[in-house]
Design a protein around this motif. Structure first.
Motif: not given
Length: 241
Positions: A34-43
């Motif tokens: 979940r944290i990784l997805d937030l990092v890679t999806g950060c705009k």
């Protein structure tokens, strides 16, 4: 303490911290994803913050993330209290590090980060802490001992945080398909940058920048031309050149 005891104590520190890493590794689950997805999806930007020793780790992790393709920077929480919160935007992801989850400088900026609208991620060892309660996602480390004799100085906890953050940065770079060329673009200086992206054409002198003389000039003229161009070499061409 004799030399044998000193070495034994040093090895104990290694053993305690290795055990902390092992426990942290084995506890990885969907929260990491979940944290990784937030990092890679950060705009916006991924912002790392922590106070004291965790702050030093936060600065290193921000640098590692940035070097591997995740726009990131370090925010000092004390400076954030005095205006640097203006660096944070609603599209950013803020990763706050506090093993106790109660570091005053961290807990004081949490309400403002919420007001700004940034996504808030916590890394802590205390699931009931102020930090854990305030975050959108929180990574709670398993129980382990600090390597300090007093059990107080951040040792195992900062090592675990460092490796956890490295894992985020490295796995994120794989998600992006980060290449050697990308790495070289962010590391242009030194031998590493030259090896990865520097081409002869990037550093060669061409045209009027070269020290060039004809075959019929004097040695003195050759020295003058070489000195004028500051190259330490002069090229002689004949009339057909």
């Amino acid at each position: 303490m004799n030399d044998t005891e000193k070495l034994a104590d040093a090895r104990r520190v290694f053993d305690v911290e290795i055990e902390a890493l092992r426990r942290t590794r084995d506890a990885l689950d969907e929260t990491f994803v979940r944290i990784l997805d937030l990092v890679t999806g950060c705009k916006g930007r991924v912002i790392l913050t922590g106070m004291g020793k965790p702050g030093h780790i936060a600065a290193k992790l921000a640098a590692t993330l940035a070097s591997l393709g995740t726009p990131s920077f370090h925010l000092h929480p004390a400076e954030a209290l005095h205006g640097d919160l203006g660096m944070v935007g609603p599209q950013d992801v803020v990763i706050a590090i506090s093993y106790s989850g109660e570091s005053e400088e961290i807990t004081r900026i949490l309400p403002n980060i919420r007001m700004i609208g940034a996504t808030l991620v916590g890394i802590t060892g205390n699931p009931d802490s102020t930090l854990a309660r305030a975050c959108d996602v929180v990574q709670v480390f398993p129980k382990f001992d600090e390597a300090c004799h007093l059990g107080l100085a951040p040792t195992s906890s900062t090592t675990a945080t460092l490796v956890y953050g490295d894992a985020l940065a490295v796995v994120a770079s794989g998600v992006y398909g980060f290449t050697k060329e990308n790495f070289g673009m962010y590391h242009p200086a030194g031998a590493l940058g030259k090896k990865l992206i520097c081409r002869v054409g990037d550093i060669m002198f061409t045209g009027a920048a070269n020290a060039v003389i004809g075959a019929d000039v004097t040695f003195k003229d050759a020295i003058v031309e070489m000195s004028h161009k500051s190259l330490g070499i002069v090229t002689m061409v004949d009339g057909e050149g």
